[in-house]
Design an enzyme around this catalytic site. Structure first.
Site, PDB file in Angstrom:
ATOM      1  N   ASP A 111      -6.270  29.956 -10.367  1.00  0.00           N
ATOM      2  CA  ASP A 111      -6.108  28.597 -10.901  1.00  0.00           C
ATOM      3  C   ASP A 111      -5.770  28.647 -12.387  1.00  0.00           C
ATOM      4  O   ASP A 111      -4.985  27.848 -12.891  1.00  0.00           O
ATOM      5  CB  ASP A 111      -7.398  27.787 -10.719  1.00  0.00           C
ATOM      6  CG  ASP A 111      -7.632  27.448  -9.258  1.00  0.00           C
ATOM      7  OD1 ASP A 111      -6.786  27.843  -8.422  1.00  0.00           O
ATOM      8  OD2 ASP A 111      -8.660  26.811  -8.961  1.00  0.00           O
ATOM      9  N   ASP A 149      -2.612  26.982 -14.088  1.00  0.00           N
ATOM     10  CA  ASP A 149      -2.734  25.941 -15.116  1.00  0.00           C
ATOM     11  C   ASP A 149      -1.970  26.317 -16.377  1.00  0.00           C
ATOM     12  O   ASP A 149      -1.366  25.469 -17.028  1.00  0.00           O
ATOM     13  CB  ASP A 149      -4.205  25.696 -15.472  1.00  0.00           C
ATOM     14  CG  ASP A 149      -4.936  25.018 -14.329  1.00  0.00           C
ATOM     15  OD1 ASP A 149      -4.256  24.499 -13.428  1.00  0.00           O
ATOM     16  OD2 ASP A 149      -6.185  25.016 -14.335  1.00  0.00           O
ATOM     17  N   SER A 168      10.814  -0.602  14.459  1.00  0.00           N
ATOM     18  CA  SER A 168       9.529  -0.203  15.031  1.00  0.00           C
ATOM     19  C   SER A 168       9.720   0.056  16.519  1.00  0.00           C
ATOM     20  O   SER A 168      10.848   0.045  17.017  1.00  0.00           O
ATOM     21  CB  SER A 168       8.482  -1.268  14.760  1.00  0.00           C
ATOM     22  OG  SER A 168       8.871  -2.454  15.382  1.00  0.00           O
ATOM     23  N   LEU A 169       8.616   0.291  17.200  1.00  0.00           N
ATOM     24  CA  LEU A 169       8.732   0.739  18.589  1.00  0.00           C
ATOM     25  C   LEU A 169       8.275  -0.328  19.566  1.00  0.00           C
ATOM     26  O   LEU A 169       7.358  -1.100  19.280  1.00  0.00           O
ATOM     27  CB  LEU A 169       7.863   1.984  18.788  1.00  0.00           C
ATOM     28  CG  LEU A 169       8.273   3.225  17.993  1.00  0.00           C
ATOM     29  CD1 LEU A 169       7.146   4.243  17.988  1.00  0.00           C
ATOM     30  CD2 LEU A 169       9.532   3.822  18.596  1.00  0.00           C
ATOM     31  N   GLU A 226       4.758  12.494  20.941  1.00  0.00           N
ATOM     32  CA  GLU A 226       4.114  12.761  19.652  1.00  0.00           C
ATOM     33  C   GLU A 226       2.921  11.837  19.507  1.00  0.00           C
ATOM     34  O   GLU A 226       2.839  10.814  20.185  1.00  0.00           O
ATOM     35  CB  GLU A 226       5.098  12.463  18.501  1.00  0.00           C
ATOM     36  CG  GLU A 226       6.323  13.332  18.513  1.00  0.00           C
ATOM     37  CD  GLU A 226       7.411  12.820  17.561  1.00  0.00           C
ATOM     38  OE1 GLU A 226       7.177  11.846  16.815  1.00  0.00           O
ATOM     39  OE2 GLU A 226       8.508  13.393  17.586  1.00  0.00           O
ATOM     40  N   LYS A 263       0.953   8.931  17.689  1.00  0.00           N
ATOM     41  CA  LYS A 263       1.361   7.794  16.861  1.00  0.00           C
ATOM     42  C   LYS A 263       0.363   7.721  15.706  1.00  0.00           C
ATOM     43  O   LYS A 263      -0.774   7.283  15.871  1.00  0.00           O
ATOM     44  CB  LYS A 263       1.352   6.506  17.692  1.00  0.00           C
ATOM     45  CG  LYS A 263       1.918   5.322  16.929  1.00  0.00           C
ATOM     46  CD  LYS A 263       2.173   4.163  17.879  1.00  0.00           C
ATOM     47  CE  LYS A 263       2.845   2.998  17.196  1.00  0.00           C
ATOM     48  NZ  LYS A 263       2.232   2.546  15.974  1.00  0.00           N
ATOM     49  N   ASP A 308      -1.668   6.665  12.598  1.00  0.00           N
ATOM     50  CA  ASP A 308      -2.057   5.343  12.104  1.00  0.00           C
ATOM     51  C   ASP A 308      -2.118   5.389  10.581  1.00  0.00           C
ATOM     52  O   ASP A 308      -3.172   5.542   9.983  1.00  0.00           O
ATOM     53  CB  ASP A 308      -3.415   4.962  12.683  1.00  0.00           C
ATOM     54  CG  ASP A 308      -3.718   3.501  12.473  1.00  0.00           C
ATOM     55  OD1 ASP A 308      -2.830   2.777  11.974  1.00  0.00           O
ATOM     56  OD2 ASP A 308      -4.833   3.072  12.798  1.00  0.00           O
ATOM     57  N   ARG A 350       8.201   0.698   4.411  1.00  0.00           N
ATOM     58  CA  ARG A 350       8.988   0.072   5.471  1.00  0.00           C
ATOM     59  C   ARG A 350       9.453  -1.333   5.083  1.00  0.00           C
ATOM     60  O   ARG A 350      10.566  -1.736   5.400  1.00  0.00           O
ATOM     61  CB  ARG A 350       8.161   0.007   6.765  1.00  0.00           C
ATOM     62  CG  ARG A 350       8.929  -0.651   7.887  1.00  0.00           C
ATOM     63  CD  ARG A 350       8.163  -0.636   9.178  1.00  0.00           C
ATOM     64  NE  ARG A 350       6.957  -1.445   9.094  1.00  0.00           N
ATOM     65  CZ  ARG A 350       6.252  -1.842  10.136  1.00  0.00           C
ATOM     66  NH1 ARG A 350       6.597  -1.470  11.337  1.00  0.00           N
ATOM     67  NH2 ARG A 350       5.185  -2.582   9.996  1.00  0.00           N
ATOM     68  N   GLU A 354       4.852   9.292   8.243  1.00  0.00           N
ATOM     69  CA  GLU A 354       3.676   8.443   8.093  1.00  0.00           C
ATOM     70  C   GLU A 354       2.745   9.090   7.074  1.00  0.00           C
ATOM     71  O   GLU A 354       2.355  10.247   7.223  1.00  0.00           O
ATOM     72  CB  GLU A 354       3.002   8.354   9.470  1.00  0.00           C
ATOM     73  CG  GLU A 354       2.118   7.193   9.665  1.00  0.00           C
ATOM     74  CD  GLU A 354       2.855   5.929  10.138  1.00  0.00           C
ATOM     75  OE1 GLU A 354       4.106   5.913  10.150  1.00  0.00           O
ATOM     76  OE2 GLU A 354       2.152   4.964  10.465  1.00  0.00           O
ATOM     77  N   TYR A 414       8.462  12.557  11.305  1.00  0.00           N
ATOM     78  CA  TYR A 414       8.743  12.584  12.743  1.00  0.00           C
ATOM     79  C   TYR A 414      10.175  12.231  13.129  1.00  0.00           C
ATOM     80  O   TYR A 414      10.517  12.267  14.305  1.00  0.00           O
ATOM     81  CB  TYR A 414       7.767  11.687  13.508  1.00  0.00           C
ATOM     82  CG  TYR A 414       7.496  10.352  12.855  1.00  0.00           C
ATOM     83  CD1 TYR A 414       8.456   9.363  12.849  1.00  0.00           C
ATOM     84  CD2 TYR A 414       6.274  10.101  12.233  1.00  0.00           C
ATOM     85  CE1 TYR A 414       8.221   8.141  12.244  1.00  0.00           C
ATOM     86  CE2 TYR A 414       6.015   8.883  11.623  1.00  0.00           C
ATOM     87  CZ  TYR A 414       7.000   7.907  11.631  1.00  0.00           C
ATOM     88  OH  TYR A 414       6.758   6.709  11.028  1.00  0.00           O
ATOM     89  N   LYS A 462       9.569   9.844  23.280  1.00  0.00           N
ATOM     90  CA  LYS A 462      10.948   9.712  22.796  1.00  0.00           C
ATOM     91  C   LYS A 462      11.900  10.532  23.660  1.00  0.00           C
ATOM     92  O   LYS A 462      11.568  11.659  24.042  1.00  0.00           O
ATOM     93  CB  LYS A 462      11.057  10.264  21.365  1.00  0.00           C
ATOM     94  CG  LYS A 462      10.138   9.594  20.377  1.00  0.00           C
ATOM     95  CD  LYS A 462      10.161  10.320  19.033  1.00  0.00           C
ATOM     96  CE  LYS A 462       9.362   9.531  18.014  1.00  0.00           C
ATOM     97  NZ  LYS A 462       9.316  10.190  16.714  1.00  0.00           N
ATOM     98  N   LYS A 504       0.104   2.458  23.385  1.00  0.00           N
ATOM     99  CA  LYS A 504      -1.012   2.132  22.500  1.00  0.00           C
ATOM    100  C   LYS A 504      -2.320   2.327  23.253  1.00  0.00           C
ATOM    101  O   LYS A 504      -2.461   1.894  24.388  1.00  0.00           O
ATOM    102  CB  LYS A 504      -0.903   0.680  22.032  1.00  0.00           C
ATOM    103  CG  LYS A 504       0.350   0.388  21.235  1.00  0.00           C
ATOM    104  CD  LYS A 504       0.152   0.582  19.761  1.00  0.00           C
ATOM    105  CE  LYS A 504      -0.739  -0.507  19.202  1.00  0.00           C
ATOM    106  NZ  LYS A 504      -0.879  -0.442  17.763  1.00  0.00           N
ATOM    107  N   CYS A 516       0.042 -22.755 -11.285  1.00  0.00           N
ATOM    108  CA  CYS A 516      -1.095 -23.214 -10.483  1.00  0.00           C
ATOM    109  C   CYS A 516      -0.626 -24.342  -9.562  1.00  0.00           C
ATOM    110  O   CYS A 516       0.000 -25.306 -10.016  1.00  0.00           O
ATOM    111  CB  CYS A 516      -2.210 -23.700 -11.395  1.00  0.00           C
ATOM    112  SG  CYS A 516      -3.540 -24.473 -10.467  1.00  0.00           S
ATOM    113  N   CYS A 546      -2.422 -27.685 -10.968  1.00  0.00           N
ATOM    114  CA  CYS A 546      -2.187 -28.303 -12.274  1.00  0.00           C
ATOM    115  C   CYS A 546      -0.936 -27.773 -12.974  1.00  0.00           C
ATOM    116  O   CYS A 546      -0.671 -28.124 -14.122  1.00  0.00           O
ATOM    117  CB  CYS A 546      -3.401 -28.108 -13.173  1.00  0.00           C
ATOM    118  SG  CYS A 546      -3.671 -26.387 -13.625  1.00  0.00           S
ATOM    119  N   CYS A 599      -6.094 -19.364 -12.637  1.00  0.00           N
ATOM    120  CA  CYS A 599      -5.579 -20.520 -13.366  1.00  0.00           C
ATOM    121  C   CYS A 599      -6.483 -20.649 -14.593  1.00  0.00           C
ATOM    122  O   CYS A 599      -7.693 -20.820 -14.461  1.00  0.00           O
ATOM    123  CB  CYS A 599      -5.676 -21.777 -12.508  1.00  0.00           C
ATOM    124  SG  CYS A 599      -5.414 -23.261 -13.506  1.00  0.00           S
ATOM    125  N   CYS A 628      -8.408 -27.921 -14.549  1.00  0.00           N
ATOM    126  CA  CYS A 628      -7.547 -27.954 -13.363  1.00  0.00           C
ATOM    127  C   CYS A 628      -8.269 -28.694 -12.225  1.00  0.00           C
ATOM    128  O   CYS A 628      -9.407 -28.363 -11.892  1.00  0.00           O
ATOM    129  CB  CYS A 628      -7.234 -26.515 -12.959  1.00  0.00           C
ATOM    130  SG  CYS A 628      -6.613 -26.346 -11.295  1.00  0.00           S
TER     131      CYS A 628
END
Ligand code: IVH
Length: 704
Positions: free
Chosen positions: A36, A40, A85-86, A115, A117, A119, A138, A172, A220, A304, A328, A421, A424, A437, A442
């Site tokens: 390290d 550095d 999207s799918l 594959e 999916k 998240d 996206r 992702e 992917y 796919k 899903k 606002c 007001c 605000c 107001c």
């Protein structure tokens, strides 16, 4: 001058090369090549040279991996590929029939890649002549936000490819589960899930902050512009891997026979499971079962078509490729459409965007309004009017927008707060994550302030509900809190429809009676520095029994006296002092004092607060109990003693009170090492408190 000095251009190139090799070895291969210290040293030297000769900095300089403190904006940029999207299926049978139908459509034997999916947050990385030029969210599929500087801090994204190609790579960005739990523990406002924390991080203003979060990416899809030699998806994946990208290795290729699949994978030199169509159902079942053991979150599988020529034949609908489908794992908790986004002005002037959604049933009640907190939250979701969203009920009570499922078809852009606002027309100001605000007069702000002041948990003024308040404001009779006590209600209301003699008398009586409310209630009702009931109890309980005591502290900016009170930390102290020093608040206090409200705590006016023996603890209660039926009785006991309560077991939970029939929460608590307490032990803890035994627990900071 040192005559041995290298040409800076040459030195920068050499150092960049070397550091790139070291970074790859460290981050991607997990096999450091140097200490390290040595790393550095070289890194510092490169930074020094780049600062001295900014024009010599290479576009793919490894120094960008640590980010910078310059604030980055996220300009909107157009995607040069449609970011679609799918289509989705919720049963594995639906997926197999889609595969059969797709084969029939093209009258050809096909192979399919499955594959996970991921998240996370969908990102497109644009490379021109092999150099990373843009990383874009996206967005609405056509336009996204440029988050290049932040994404460059993710070590596994190559800044330069080994070939001078123009390619768009989809992937992702995600945060592994463990890292999420660890980081979230330290968050002031914890995120609901790793995806939201990742999305929030990508939008951090300083890329040096992003560099501290161990974000990862799996790519992917790759879209080459112009000619390319690929005939199938697995060759693309394998090429992306050879370019240095991180790929999810949990993939499978399905062919007529396993041997066929194996052969193809070998030819593409890609690791993965080789399976036959007959294996599909069992693969899905096995994978679904393994989901919780994965170190990252996935929400399904993606199937796919492998053959690129067939992909071309099948083409796209307006929103989905016809050559892929998402399976899903479970249907979302609820799905609805955002019909509109309104803004509300709170009593402190804080502007809160609220989504008006098509009414939908979640967890037993109908949801039609959902708070969206602030602009960064909306940006993180990339939410626009018309989007279809997944919603949940966090902590079983507050509905939240979890994510966008489908972008609107009208091309509506990510929603932005107005500049003025809505009540007001004063220009709004941004403080931290929130927008305010600044006009204390107001109308909406005044209305929220009055409703809060008179509300049940504050001054509890009988017959002075929100409708009465609105009427009085509309009549131009109520402008601020003190007016409640100066208004001639008979004169003001006797001609107003709906206000008979009896009602007016009740209002007058209610207002008069409220003058007797204790000082601690007045303190809470004024909303000074967001003081709540617990904080007011703490202040009064520690001897600050009058407004003068507090004003003196504020005059002297005496943070220390406040922070010596157990559970009051510097942040809360600051808020309180600033609130007390607000000139409008000072005027309000002086007027109300004159009008006869309590600004000094009468002795023993309320039961003394209990010893805060559960302070800095966060309890979750599950199962059923003999002595606490309903369960809320147990929650009340915890809260009375300064404990926090939550409805789910998270990294923040310190104790789980488990009654009979405790299920998944008990399992989760055991997994997270949360202290588990049964009813008997809980009763003892409550009694210990009554005999005034001190809790041994260290006191944490109490936040208002
Ligand atoms: S392929 C043109 N593969 O799921 C097709 N998407 O609703 C591009 N996702 O926005 C999508 N893992 O963010 C694909 N292995 C994977 C994926 C994946 C996650 C996300 C992606 C997309 C959404 C589709």
């Amino acid at each position: 001058m040192n005559t041995d000095e290298q040409d800076p251009r040459q030195e920068i190139e050499n150092l960049s090369d070397l550091l790139r090799t070291y970074q790859r070895a460290y981050y991607v291969d997990a096999r450091p090549l140097v200490s390290d210290l040595e790393y550095d040293r070289l890194f510092d030297r490169l930074q020094e040279l780049e600062e001295a000769h900014p024009h010599l900095r290479l576009p793919d300089s490894p120094s960008q991996r640590v980010g910078s403190d310059l604030s980055s904006e996220f300009p909107e940029v157009e995607h040069t590929i449609p970011v679609l999207s799918l289509d989705k299926a919720y049963a594995s049978g639906e997926v197999s029939s889609w595969m059969i139908k797709t084969e029939a459509k093209v009258s050809q034997e096909l192979s399919f890649v499955v594959e996970e999916k991921m998240d996370g947050v969908s990102i497109v990385l644009y490379y021109e002549k092999g150099l990373l030029v843009r990383a874009v969210t996206r967005g609405n599929g056509m336009v996204g936000n440029d988050v290049t500087a932040n994404l460059k801090t993710i070590a596994s994204i190559p800044l330069r490819l080994p070939e001078e190609v123009d390619v768009a790579v989809r992937g992702e960005v995600f945060l592994p589960k463990e890292e999420f739990l660890e980081l979230n523990k330290r968050m002031e406002t914890p995120y609901a899930n790793p995806r939201n924390l990742a999305a929030g991080t990508i939008r951090r203003i300083k890329s040096s902050e992003v560099a501290k979060v161990p974000l990862r990416i799996y790519v992917y899809e790759g879209f080459w512009s112009g000619d390319h030699p690929f005939t199938d998806h697995i060759s693309i994946l394998s090429t992306l891997a050879s370019y240095g990208f991180s790929l999810n290795s949990n993939i499978a290729l399905f062919c007529k026979s396993r041997s066929d699949a194996l052969q193809r994978l070998e030819k593409a030199s890609l690791a993965g499971e080789a399976l036959s169509f007959a294996d599909f159902d069992s693969y899905v079942i096995k994978h679904t079962g393994q989901r919780s053991e994965l170190p990252y979150e996935i929400d399904g599988l993606v199937v796919k078509v492998n053959e690129l020529s067939v992909r071309e034949t099948l083409g796209y609908t307006e929103r989905h490729p016809r050559w892929a489908i998402a399976y899903k794992f479970e249907s979302p908790q609820a799905q609805t459409v955002v019909e509109n986004i309104d803004v509300q002005v709170g009593r402190t002037g804080r502007i809160t965007p609220v989504a008006r959604v098509a009414p939908v049933l979640v967890g037993g009640s109908t949801v039609s309004n959902i708070t969206l907190h602030n602009q960064p939250y909306i940006d993180m979701l990339e939410l626009a009017v018309g989007d279809i969203v997944e919603i949940s009920k966090r902590g079983d009570v507050i509905p939240a927008v979890e994510r966008v499922i489908e972008k609107n078809e009208k091309g509506n852009k990510v929603w932005k707060l107005p500049l003025l606002c809505p009540s007001c027309s004063t220009p709004l100001v941004i403080r931290g994550a929130h927008t305010f605000c600044p006009n204390v007069a107001c109308p909406d702000q005044v209305s929220s302030r009055l409703k809060f002041f008179a509300g049940k948990a504050q001054m509890d003024i009988d017959s002075f509900g929100p409708e009465t308040i609105t009427t009085l404001i509309d009549l131009g009779l109520l402008e601020d809190v003190p007016d409640i006590y100066t208004l001639d209600y008979e004169k003001a209301l006797s001609d107003t429809p709906g206000f008979g003699e009896k009602k007016i008398a009740a209002i007058k009586a209610g207002v008069e009676k409220s003058k007797g409310q204790s000082f601690r209630r007045v303190l809470v009702s004024l909303g000074i520095g967001e003081i709540g009931k617990k904080a007011a109890d703490l202040l009064v309980g520690s001897g600050l029994t009058s407004i003068d005591d507090l004003l003196e502290i504020a005059d002297k900016d005496d943070v220390e006296t406040l922070t010596t009170i157990k559970q009051i930390g510097p942040k809360s102290a600051r808020l309180l002092i600033d609130g007390l020093n607000d000139p409008a608040m000072r005027v309000r206090i002086a007027q109300l004092r004159k009008l006869g409200l309590q600004f000094e705590e009468a002795e023993a006016s309320e039961a003394p607060p209990l010893e805060q023996s559960f302070a800095s603890q966060t309890w979750c209660v599950t199962g059923s109990f003999v002595h606490f039926n309903p369960r809320t009785l147990a929650l009340e006991e915890i809260e009375k003693r300064g404990g926090r309560t939550t409805s789910s077991v998270t990294g923040k939970t310190t104790h789980l009170l488990a009654g009979s029939g405790a299920g998944s929460k008990l399992a989760q608590a055991t997994r997270l090492g949360v202290k588990i307490v049964n009813e008997e032990r809980f009763l003892t803890l409550l009694k210990e408190e009554k005999t005034n035994q001190k809790s041994e627990d260290v006191q944490g900071e109490f936040s208002f």
